[in-house]
Design a protein around this motif. Structure first.
Motif, PDB file in Angstrom:
ATOM      1  N   PRO A  72      18.713 -11.835 -31.747  1.00 20.00           N
ATOM      2  CA  PRO A  72      19.212 -10.818 -32.679  1.00 20.00           C
ATOM      3  C   PRO A  72      18.246 -10.610 -33.854  1.00 20.00           C
ATOM      4  O   PRO A  72      17.628 -11.560 -34.325  1.00 20.00           O
ATOM      5  N   LYS A  83      23.646  -6.636 -42.434  1.00 22.94           N
ATOM      6  CA  LYS A  83      23.971  -7.426 -41.240  1.00 22.94           C
ATOM      7  C   LYS A  83      25.294  -8.179 -41.400  1.00 22.94           C
ATOM      8  O   LYS A  83      25.693  -8.937 -40.514  1.00 22.94           O
ATOM      9  N   ASN A  92      20.880 -19.533 -31.073  1.00 21.37           N
ATOM     10  CA  ASN A  92      21.748 -19.558 -32.253  1.00 21.37           C
ATOM     11  C   ASN A  92      22.154 -20.978 -32.631  1.00 21.37           C
ATOM     12  O   ASN A  92      23.260 -21.233 -33.107  1.00 21.37           O
ATOM     13  N   ILE A 115      15.933 -15.448 -39.104  1.00 17.99           N
ATOM     14  CA  ILE A 115      16.924 -14.386 -39.322  1.00 17.99           C
ATOM     15  C   ILE A 115      17.799 -14.178 -38.083  1.00 17.99           C
ATOM     16  O   ILE A 115      18.906 -13.630 -38.184  1.00 17.99           O
ATOM     17  N   ALA A 116      17.326 -14.658 -36.915  1.00 20.31           N
ATOM     18  CA  ALA A 116      18.130 -14.563 -35.691  1.00 20.31           C
ATOM     19  C   ALA A 116      19.465 -15.297 -35.822  1.00 20.31           C
ATOM     20  O   ALA A 116      20.406 -15.043 -35.075  1.00 20.31           O
ATOM     21  N   LEU A 117      19.560 -16.238 -36.771  1.00 21.05           N
ATOM     22  CA  LEU A 117      20.802 -16.994 -36.964  1.00 21.05           C
ATOM     23  C   LEU A 117      21.906 -16.172 -37.613  1.00 21.05           C
ATOM     24  O   LEU A 117      23.087 -16.525 -37.535  1.00 21.05           O
ATOM     25  N   VAL A 118      21.519 -15.111 -38.306  1.00 21.35           N
ATOM     26  CA  VAL A 118      22.494 -14.412 -39.152  1.00 21.35           C
ATOM     27  C   VAL A 118      23.560 -13.702 -38.319  1.00 21.35           C
ATOM     28  O   VAL A 118      23.258 -12.918 -37.429  1.00 21.35           O
ATOM     29  N   ARG A 119      24.807 -14.030 -38.609  1.00 26.85           N
ATOM     30  CA  ARG A 119      25.964 -13.381 -38.011  1.00 26.85           C
ATOM     31  C   ARG A 119      26.840 -12.884 -39.162  1.00 26.85           C
ATOM     32  O   ARG A 119      26.613 -13.238 -40.318  1.00 26.85           O
ATOM     33  N   LEU A 141      12.098 -14.002 -42.183  1.00 27.62           N
ATOM     34  CA  LEU A 141      12.006 -12.852 -41.277  1.00 27.62           C
ATOM     35  C   LEU A 141      11.285 -13.192 -39.976  1.00 27.62           C
ATOM     36  O   LEU A 141      11.446 -12.513 -38.967  1.00 27.62           O
ATOM     37  N   TYR A 168      27.846 -15.084 -42.321  1.00 21.32           N
ATOM     38  CA  TYR A 168      26.917 -16.215 -42.455  1.00 21.32           C
ATOM     39  C   TYR A 168      26.523 -16.342 -43.930  1.00 21.32           C
ATOM     40  O   TYR A 168      26.072 -15.370 -44.543  1.00 21.32           O
TER      41      TYR A 168
END
Lengths: 343, 343
Positions: A334, B279, A231, B247-251, B243, B254
């Motif tokens: 994630p 998300k 992250n 996209i793993a960064l999305v919290r 994708l 965000y």
């Protein structure tokens, strides 16, 4: 739980062995392809890839332009998959690069290209995939099953396969020697201690990675890995591109990871290191002779493209340790699955 | 001091007028170039550019692949400037794009390409520059002096010149009409109120921008502008590429700014918006029919490439307002000069 037992760590550790075994697996396919390349002598190479494979494509672009002297275009797969437009690609070489061989947009691009008369090659870990079926030639990456979601050994194996392709194509003795020594060098790179980097990055929220020439694909891959597993907002740049705007981001203690290539691009990169050091950035520098910043250990220089791959191998193991410091499970990025299908 | 009196704001406001005037200035040069293109019919276009101009090159790649059907490669200028390697470019079209026409690496690439028999074209605001001298043809962007360090009007004018080039090349009636209406549309786009975006971004430290097809070059330019002027860590992605890992960064919360193209790529981008909304991301969406997130006002759709440029015009004015909210002087990006020379 420590990430040292993770699927990703086991993949990284298996890489030198995989790359050694690859020689045999690729031999025949490479021979046939190179015979064809010599007969048809394409004047353009088009790469088509996504994610980590796109960074392998960046590496291939540099390799092919530098050693074969052909221009390399990176395909926008949407041209075929979304816009249904067939490009004029008759007689061109198309390298479709994909670990899984399963992304619909790459399959569409390869099919359009083949229909347009291009020589199509799938560089893939799955020789029974739809992408392999859509192409005339298949270069098996031979990485074996990858259990980690974030690609590591398939990236190195794909880049190594592309190195072997160029090697067979131009028969440069330095390249041949470098390819032969690559598995041993990767094993040595696995033992280098990059813990200074994991220390710094465990206290960072964002950073830049910078490379040039053979290391540009590597720093792009490094940036993606830090995003996926830790992250960390990490963006990759070429050393020259960084000066055209992004350098405005640099503040005191801004962290930057630099992969210095062992070739003519090193001088400019070292100048950049000095400039960034003067601005107070926190520099993590993988170089044979870093004079500023924090020096990360590297192998003695041998051949630029193989050396660049070794930097990444040391980096990957650093990510495992960084995951531990951050308390994240690097096997569970994630929102990601192993196979990403895009149109 | 308000940024509304800044050089950058005055440049942005002058853009519609500049683009209108450009028609006359480019006419003769375009006619001669297109005559030549019809005679020689190159089978590859290579763009060569840095910084904002590289984003104009991304826009050109989409335009040329979509409407002319030729593959487009983006040059790695280091191949010529650092590695002294000349590529096989005989009969290919090389578009060297640079506001100042002064970067040594672009000049080296153009010279090598000309020496290799390429048809070389400088797309530049400085017709008396070394890059213009190194090329056979010159397309004057005609933006007039740009006083702001961060490029805005030269970007739009360069992209408009590339739109005019493709328009003259393929004589598509929709494109012709769109080019004719572009100055008025840019003026209308200048009046759209994107203050919701400046509100959200004034509370952000990093974000992603996402586009596809004609809007990919625009979101790359948008990301660079936020870095240069507002110290916002902003990275740009294609909708499909996002994708494959990032996209793993999305919290939750965000922030993501999306430019939806008014063409076949819209469906996939809207699906992506729904996924990101689910998300919990904070979405700023420039679209004619945004159904999730925060909708930014846009003009009714007319023609995809011209529409994409209008989004950027609204965005630029938002940056001026964002600078005010953040209390930064957008005319003084740290570490940057107007002309960046790289080798």
């Amino acid at each position: 739980m420590s990430n040292r037992q993770s699927s990703m760590a086991r993949d990284i550790e298996a890489t030198p062995r995989i790359v050694a075994r690859q020689a045999l697996e690729l031999e025949e396919a490479l021979e046939r392809l190179v015979r064809r390349l010599r007969r048809e002598s394409p004047d353009l190479v088009v790469t088509c890839a996504r994610g980590s494979s796109a960074h392998a494509a960046t590496f291939a672009k540099h390799l092919i332009e530098r050693y074969v002297g052909l221009p390399v275009a990176e395909a926008a797969p949407s041209i075929a998959s979304v816009y249904q437009r067939t490009l004029r690609l008759s007689g061109k070489l198309v390298l479709a690069i994909s670990q899984s061989g399963n992304s619909d947009d790459l399959i569409a691009f390869a099919s359009h290209a083949k229909g347009a008369g291009a020589l199509t090659v799938a560089v893939t870990n799955e020789t029974a995939s739809p992408l392999a079926a859509a192409c005339e030639f298949v270069l098996p990456v031979g990485a074996g099953p990858e259990r980690s979601i974030a690609a590591t050994k398939t990236f190195v194996a794909t880049a190594a396969a592309l190195l072997r392709l160029v090697c067979a194509w131009v028969e440069d003795p330095n390249l041949l020697n470098a390819v032969r020594r690559l598995p041993d060098r990767l094993a040595l790179a696995s033992r280098l201690d990059w813990s200074r980097a994991s220390e710094v990055l465990s206290n960072s929220t964002r950073l830049a990675t910078i490379g040039r020439g053979p290391t540009l694909g590597m720093v792009r891959e490094a940036a993606l890995k830090l995003k996926e597993t830790c992250n960390l907002h990490t963006e990759a740049f070429s050393g020259a591109e960084f000066l055209h705007g992004p350098i405005a981001l640099v503040r005191r203690n801004y962290p930057i990871l630099l992969f210095i290539p062992t070739d003519a691009a090193a001088a400019g990169m070292r100048q950049l290191c000095s400039d960034l050091d003067a601005k107070g950035a926190t520099l993590l520098i993988a170089d044979t002779i870093a004079t500023v910043g924090i020096a990360l250990p590297v192998l003695p220089a041998e051949q630029p493209e193989a050396d660049a791959l070794c930097l990444l191998q040391s980096f990957y193991l650093m990510v495992v340790a960084l995951g531990d410091r951050l308390g994240v499970d690097i096997d569970k990025p994630p929102h990601l699955q192993k196979i990403t299908r895009t149109t």
